[in-house]
Design an enzyme around this catalytic site. Structure first.
Site, mmCIF file in Angstrom:
data_model
loop_
_atom_site.group_PDB
_atom_site.id
_atom_site.type_symbol
_atom_site.label_atom_id
_atom_site.label_comp_id
_atom_site.label_asym_id
_atom_site.label_seq_id
_atom_site.Cartn_x
_atom_site.Cartn_y
_atom_site.Cartn_z
ATOM 1 N N HIS A 42 -3.465 -5.440 0.175
ATOM 2 C CA HIS A 42 -2.820 -5.883 1.604
ATOM 3 C C HIS A 42 -2.883 -7.301 1.314
ATOM 4 C CE1 HIS A 42 -2.687 -2.196 3.637
ATOM 5 N NE2 HIS A 42 -3.631 -1.543 2.675
ATOM 6 N N CYS A 67 0.924 -1.255 -0.087
ATOM 7 C CA CYS A 67 -0.068 0.022 0.067
ATOM 8 C C CYS A 67 0.927 1.217 -0.025
ATOM 9 C CB CYS A 67 -1.051 -0.063 1.209
ATOM 10 S SG CYS A 67 -2.386 1.237 1.107
ATOM 11 N N GLU A 114 -1.391 -9.476 3.043
ATOM 12 C CA GLU A 114 -1.414 -9.966 4.522
ATOM 13 C C GLU A 114 -2.597 -10.440 4.967
ATOM 14 O OE1 GLU A 114 -1.842 -5.388 5.304
ATOM 15 O OE2 GLU A 114 -0.771 -6.758 3.811
#
Length: 550
Positions: free
Chosen positions: A519, A380, A521
């Protein structure tokens, strides 16, 4: 088909790990073939955590449908296969907001609106409506028993036993059994008082999960069983461990899932937890260690990067390496020696964030990684600072910046998302928020499709050309200025469905230098990892081998 409800409350102190316990139990029940989901009830009056400080609240977990939710939903997704949605997180603020809207519309027909029945009825209806297609719904009640903020939730779950039948509701209470080192004793009195507090509300717990530094012995379990009116089999000892991924195995070893299945009269096979055993084995038997530096602005509370930390650990498991994480304050890089602060790292990761504080330090970390061939992963804002750095020092755009930080810069290589309409068919969805602060007025949220350039490093790691990842941003790469940057060696290798956005960048003349606007993750799990994180750790291992060899 009747839905079975499991309510998880906490007592004595906060931060006992209700979210981990709830997710772990859900994973064991899921392994028995049951369809399971989890709802988190949060007592804070914020509608959602989207505008809360990460230093105070921790990370904001983004669901596939674009909801900004509590970080516990990240735990849920990492432990079970069910994807969370906006309906898996319900806050006091959201409840009051909806109740007041109904009152203004006249839905209550002039009644005096009260906590009971209007607020409690809304909570119950939320739980019933969003659990219809599941065998088991686990409900984590935020806060601690005795807190005034949690009372409406506790009253609602008490009433659930009447509304859906006591045989389809089960109450689990998580407590602390402290160890007094001077006397060498475990003390059960706090647990007794916590259960007494719960009983005063009208809830008799069916299961007690007792957290402690030490294993709770047979005599303590008998005592807790006697004074708390709970079967000895339902007193579970949960001592501290070095890995949260051992918890499902510990719960199964004590027969908790079997006890619950018998309680609900569920006939299902024994749970196969071989995948969790493998996770724990890999964690306990690494082949080596790599050191990753996280350069961030919220490092005072590492929970602000919870999913990033977990994703790095998952990638370590897939590579059979232990990942040591060093947290580096981005602001310190602006005044101290970058070389000294980043020395000894095998990889540098710059996660997301908002605001100008620490940005120049992040840019310096991207420059250091690029110039020294250290694996770099920008997520990001981490991708955006990598682009700004490259534009400044390679392309020659000295004034390059983001309009988030400098609105009238000469080279706005990162600019605000504008001119796109909100749609519901995955065509570059933009969420427009009305009547809120400008900082959230054009947030691009949730899962989006991304097309990868064939042959790129990113495409090779994913092993496919079309991926879906989760976004949370309102600034993007300025396509009108990107051609010159790409010509200099920073390539766009991932694009949105209509090519409106560049989602992934790679540096051609670097072993592993990748930035993603999304993102990744949020899609990483301990059993599967995530391609980008696995590739990043693998690159860090290769870099370490090269340094040792030289």
């Amino acid at each position: 088909m009747n839905v079975n409800y499991i309510f998880v409350t906490g007592g004595v102190v906060s931060s006992l790990g209700k979210g981990i316990v709830t997710a772990s139990l859900a994973s064991v029940l899921e392994a028995r073939g049951l369809d399971v989901t989890i709802i988190k009830l949060d007592p804070y009056i914020n509608v959602d955590p989207g505008t809360m400080s990460p230093i105070q609240h921790g990370e904001v977990f983004i669901t596939e449908d674009g909801a900004e939710t509590d970080l516990d939903l990240g735990h849920y997704e990492r432990f079970i296969k069910t994807k969370m949605t906006r309906y898996n997180n319900c806050t006091t603020g959201r409840i009051y907001s909806n109740v007041l809207k109904r009152e203004r519309r006249g839905d209550y027909l002039g009644s005096t609106v009260q906590i009971i029945p209007h607020v409690t009825s809304f909570i119950k209806q939320w739980l019933i409506t969003h659990s219809k297609s599941y065998d088991v719904l686990l409900v984590e009640v935020g806060g601690t028993v005795g807190d005034i903020e949690s009372l409406p939730f506790l009253e609602a779950i008490r009433q659930m036993a009447i509304d859906v039948n006591r045989y389809h509701t089960l109450y689990i209470h998580l407590t602390l059994v402290p160890f007094i080192s001077m006397t060498g004793e475990l003390k059960t009195k706090p647990t007794q008082h916590s259960v007494k507090e719960l009983l005063s509300i009208g809830i008799q717990p069916d299961i007690l999960i007792c957290r402690s530094d030490h294993l709770i012995g047979d005599s303590e379990r008998k005592k807790i069983s006697l004074f708390c009116n709970v079967s000895k089999k339902a007193v579970i000892s949960l001592q501290n461990v070095n890995s949260i991924y051992k918890i499902p195995l510990m719960l199964q070893d004590q027969g908790l899932d079997e006890y619950i299945c018998k309680y609900f009269n569920l006939n299902c096979p024994k749970a196969d937890l071989s995948d969790w055993k493998q996770v724990v084995y890999y964690q306990n038997n690494p082949k080596g260690t790599v050191t990753i530096g996280i350069v961030g602005k919220y490092i005072r509370l590492t929970d602000a990067y919870k999913s990033v930390i977990e994703a790095l650990q998952h990638a370590g498991l897939k590579n059979r390496f232990f990942v040591k994480i060093c947290f580096i304050d981005a602001q310190d890089l602006e005044t101290l020696s970058v070389k000294k602060m980043l020395k000894g790292l095998d990889g540098i990761l710059v996660p997301g964030g908002f605001g100008y504080r620490g940005v120049e330090g992040k840019i310096l970390s991207a420059q250091y990684a690029r110039e020294n061939n250290i694996p770099y992963f920008g997520i990001c804002l981490g991708m955006q600072v990598a682009l700004i750095e490259f534009a400044r020092h390679v392309v020659g755009m000295e004034d390059a910046n983001s309009t988030e930080f400098v609105n009238n810069c000469k080279y706005p290589v990162i600019s605000e998302i504008t001119g796109y309409q909100c749609t519901n068919n995955n065509n570059d969805i933009i969420q427009y928020h009305d009547n809120v602060d400008f900082s959230r007025s054009t947030m691009r949220l949730g899962s989006q499709v991304c097309h990868l350039i064939e042959g790129s490093l990113t495409q090779q790691m994913y092993g496919k050309k079309i991926i879906y990842e989760r976004f949370r941003h309102r600034y993007e790469i300025n396509i009108s200025l990107f051609k010159e940057i790409e010509y200099a060696g920073l390539s766009g290798v991932g694009y949105s469905k209509n090519n409106n956005f560049i989602e992934i960048i790679e540096c051609k003349n670097h072993p592993w230098f990748i930035g993603s606007q999304f993102h990744p993750e949020f899609n990483s799990t301990p059993r599967d990892g995530h391609p980008l994180f696995v590739g990043f750790i693998n690159a860090a291992i290769q870099y370490q081998c090269k340094i040792i060899g030289s």
